[in-house]
Scaffold this motif. Structure first.
Motif: not given
Length: 763
Positions: A221-229, A470-476
């Motif tokens: 989780g830490g190496l992937m930058g959290g849960t956004w993936l 991610y939720d604000q800028f990439a997810s849409p």
């Protein structure tokens, strides 16, 4: 690079050149036949995968079952269902025995892992005559389904089980396998009155725990930058997360097994291995989907957030916090040192998260039992017949004892019976299970400390920041370019699916393989095991495994060092900081504490023979080891003497009250015994019964014998020096001619409380 530990010595192929020529010919013929047979088994695997998918990926059970409730039809629908396992004709169920409910993991695979063999969790339950149920699920989630919808459905399922078994003796034993375990703990904390003992098999609950240098999966989780993936994969799947990616992550933990050992084992044993391989692959290749909301909840609250044991998870729109200390029934944890997915620290460190010490556990009226296997792997916890026949069978056979033990922390130790053991007839099977008292410090000693877990506080903060970005800028934008067709194409192109349907009868190039394999089986020319070329092959197979293991070790070490450099750096801590919500007692808890203490003060001098018996047993035994023989002896005496019946619930309530009374004020509890037993004959009968029951496990030790004599003196009985309990070869009922009528005639049972320290649990 280390050599494989079981490497055979290299043969001397040129020692006998004429024989070598014959050996090489037989080896080449065997390997040619073996290659075609292996390809045919892989073709069958592909066909099994396609057939299983067309059938809707039903549970991979060896038992018949019938639908009881379909969660998709509930007011808050979920893709879960409750099914009843139909017992074999030779193992009818007893409606008076406690039901068993198995919750399988929804971690990429389908349900049924707890019943893939006759010797399994479900098989052991059916063999004991217990009604058995399975909480299963379907491949596709219901639109809008959340984890809370699933928990609500499981609450309804348990109510249905209780409704179907009004004559049961004891609340249901609920088993949670792997990730089904955290779902079970969530359920038990939300509805503690619906469950009996809780068995967690290979269940991770403390997600940051582990041993440095041994448990690298927690760093992902830490190496992937959290849960956004995982959120992005859900968006790419048109709102659905493909469980095949979870399976892929598991497979990467041990690349030697995934890419070499497993296929080579099939190749080297293809004449006998095919049925077992195909049965396992039916389950391993059945990939299920989750809504993006579900996978987000899991990774953000559990895998990365680790919020469950911290009391930070809320339900009902944030109105109620989920507190695992609300669980009031025994919790049994089964873990293994050979498990690289759920190491013992992740299975057990929730205990020090919730309780300061063993006294704190007792004050909450909780009983926690853990059992550690020496080397079985993660999947072996559920599918190994040896584990089912030993650990699962013994824990199941002792479930009534566990349900009525004094609160505290225990380790279950299973050993072979020996000819000289006392009262062997009171032991079911070839194993003796005993429960040794432990301290919370013993749990912490299983690891290398918890200081390194502080890094994960920062990981959680990084995950929150990246998730928000991610939720604000990439997810849409990801959602804009995703649809049902693109999501279906991505799932079809997953390597785990491609390797199955391309090696199946969908591929016309493989159509002749089946006929060729049938011909080979009729004219099989298997090579001798001592053929030098076979030995050479095994040697090189071991080298390949060593190389892949070396790669894994170097990769894991690199991941760990990278993780440390990132999350131990001062600039990262300064930039993002870390925070952790703390649990605090509520005014309701304080009020309940006062009420429970008031009730406990009444229990010192009030009660009947059952309460006196439970109080004396707890005092005389002290912190000694508990095994099944005294409990089975007590049941035998009660049954043979036909005394007024005592239910498990009555006995358990009495044990809970009396153990707390002793802990609150031991001296006052002992002085109150004469009031519980005003009749002299009843006093003698109870004390004789106590001696006979405790003596079933062998002679009392000196400390227990002294405590026993002190109670006799307090009751005004003739106190004599007690050298030993009745001899092993004496009559099992020699100590008491008539046991007491210990049916509960006391006041309404009250739950124990603690005058100081953490507040008691509440429903």
């Amino acid at each position: 690079m280390t050599m494989h530990p079981t490497q055979p010595t290299l043969p001397a192929p040129f020692a006998h050149p004429p024989a070598l020529l014959g050996d090489s010919a037989s080896y080449l013929l065997d390997r040619l036949q073996r290659s075609i047979l292996t390809l045919d088994v892989l073709r069958q695997r592909g066909n099994v995968y396609l057939e299983h998918a067309r059938a809707g990926n039903p549970p991979v059970l060896v038992f018949d079952y019938e639908m009881v409730m379909d969660g998709r039809e509930l007011e808050r629908p979920a893709n879960y269902a409750l099914v009843r396992i139909i017992p074999p004709a030779d193992s009818p169920t007893d409606p008076k025995k406690r039901p068993f409910v198995v919750i399988d993991p929804r971690a990429g695979h389908g349900p049924g892992i707890g019943g893939t063999k006759i010797d399994s969790e479900i098989g052991i339950a059916l063999r004991g005559g217990h009604p058995c149920y399975l909480v299963m699920f379907f491949p596709d989630p219901v639109p809008g389904q959340t984890i809370e919808c699933i928990a609500n459905a499981e609450v309804i399922f348990l109510k249905k089980v209780l409704e179907r078994h009004p004559e049961r003796e004891g609340m249901p034993l609920v088993i949670g396998n792997c990730q089904g375990g955290w779902a079970l703990m969530l359920l038990a904390a939300m509805a503690p009155d619906l469950v009996g003992p809780v068995l967690l098999a290979g269940t991770p609950l403390s997600y940051w725990a582990g041993v440095e240098g041994k448990n690298p999966m927690r760093y992902n989780g830490g190496l992937m930058g959290g849960t956004w993936l995982s959120s992005m994969m859900g968006d790419l799947g048109d709102g659905k997360f493909d469980g095949a990616w979870l399976v892929y992550n598991f497979e990467q933990l041990n690349p030697a097994n995934t890419y070499w050992s497993k296929p080579y084992r099939l190749f080297s044993k293809v004449d006998t291995e095919a049925p077992r391989f195909l049965d396992f692959e039916r389950w391993w290749g059945g990939h299920f989907l989750l809504n993006r909301e579900e996978i987000d909840w899991i990774v953000q609250n559990l895998f990365v957030g680790n919020r469950l044991t911290g009391g930070e998870i809320t339900v009902d729109g944030g109105k109620h916090h989920v507190d695992l200390r609300n669980i009031r029934t025994p919790i049994i944890v089964f873990a293994s040192w050979g498990d690289n997915i759920t190491p013992p620290q992740q299975a057990l460190n929730w205990i020090p998260d919730l309780y300061a010490d063993a006294e704190d556990i007792r004050a909450h009226g909780q009983t926690i039992v853990y059992c550690l296997h020496e080397n079985i792997g993660h999947l072996g916890i559920f599918v190994s017949a040896g584990v089912a026949q030993r650990e699962h069978a013994e824990l199941v056979s002792a479930i009534d004892l566990i349900d009525t033990m004094e609160p505290g922390l225990y380790e279950a130790v299973i050993e072979d019976t020996q000819p000289g053991m006392s009262n062997l007839e009171l032991i079911n099977g070839r194993y003796l299970i005993r429960f040794e008292p432990r301290q919370v410090s013993d749990i912490l000693a299983l690891g290398d400390g918890r200081e390194h877990e502080k890094r994960f506080e920062l990981v959680r903060r990084v995950a929150e920041v990246n998730q928000a970005l991610y939720d604000q800028f990439a997810s849409p934008w990801v959602k804009l370019f995703s649809n049902a067709l693109s999501a279906s194409a991505l799932r079809a192109l997953h390597p785990a699916r491609v390797e199955r349907y391309t090696v199946s009868d969908l591929n016309p190039w493989l159509w002749p393989i089946g006929a060729m394999a049938d011909t080979i089986r009729n004219k099989r020319a298997e090579v001798a095991a001592d053929n030098p070329f076979v030995q050479l092959e095994k040697h090189f197979s071991g080298l390949i495994e060593d190389c892949l293991d070396h790669y894994r070790d170097q990769r894991d070490q690199m991941h760990e060092q990278t993780f440390k450099h990132l999350f131990e750096s001062p600039w990262m801590t300064t930039l993002l900081g870390a925070r952790r919500a703390r649990r605090s007692p509520t005014s309701l808890r304080a009020q309940l504490e006062r009420l429970n203490i008031k009730a406990a003060l009444h229990d010192f001098d009030h009660g009947g023979a059952l309460d006196a018996f439970a109080r004396v047993i707890a005092y005389v035994r002290g912190d000694g080891v508990i095994d099944v023989r005294p409990f089975n002896m007590m049941r035998r005496i009660l049954s043979e003497q036909r005394v007024e019946p005592v239910t498990l619930a009555e006995y358990r309530d009495s044990v809970q009250r009396q153990s707390f009374v002793l802990m609150l004020d031991e001296e006052r509890a002992l002085q109150g015994l004469p009031k519980l037993l005003p009749d002299r004959l009843m006093r003698k009968t109870v004390m004789d019964f106590v001696l006979e029951v405790l003596g079933a496990a062998g002679p009392l030790d000196a400390a227990s014998a002294e405590r026993y004599q002190r109670i006799k003196a307090l009751l005004g009985l003739n106190a004599q020096r007690l050298a030993a309990a009745p001899a092993a070869d004496a009559s099992p009922h020699g100590a008491a001619s008539t046991p007491p009528k210990v049916a509960s005639k006391t006041a309404t049972p009250r739950k124990p409380a603690k005058p100081k320290g953490p507040a008691p649990t509440t429903h």
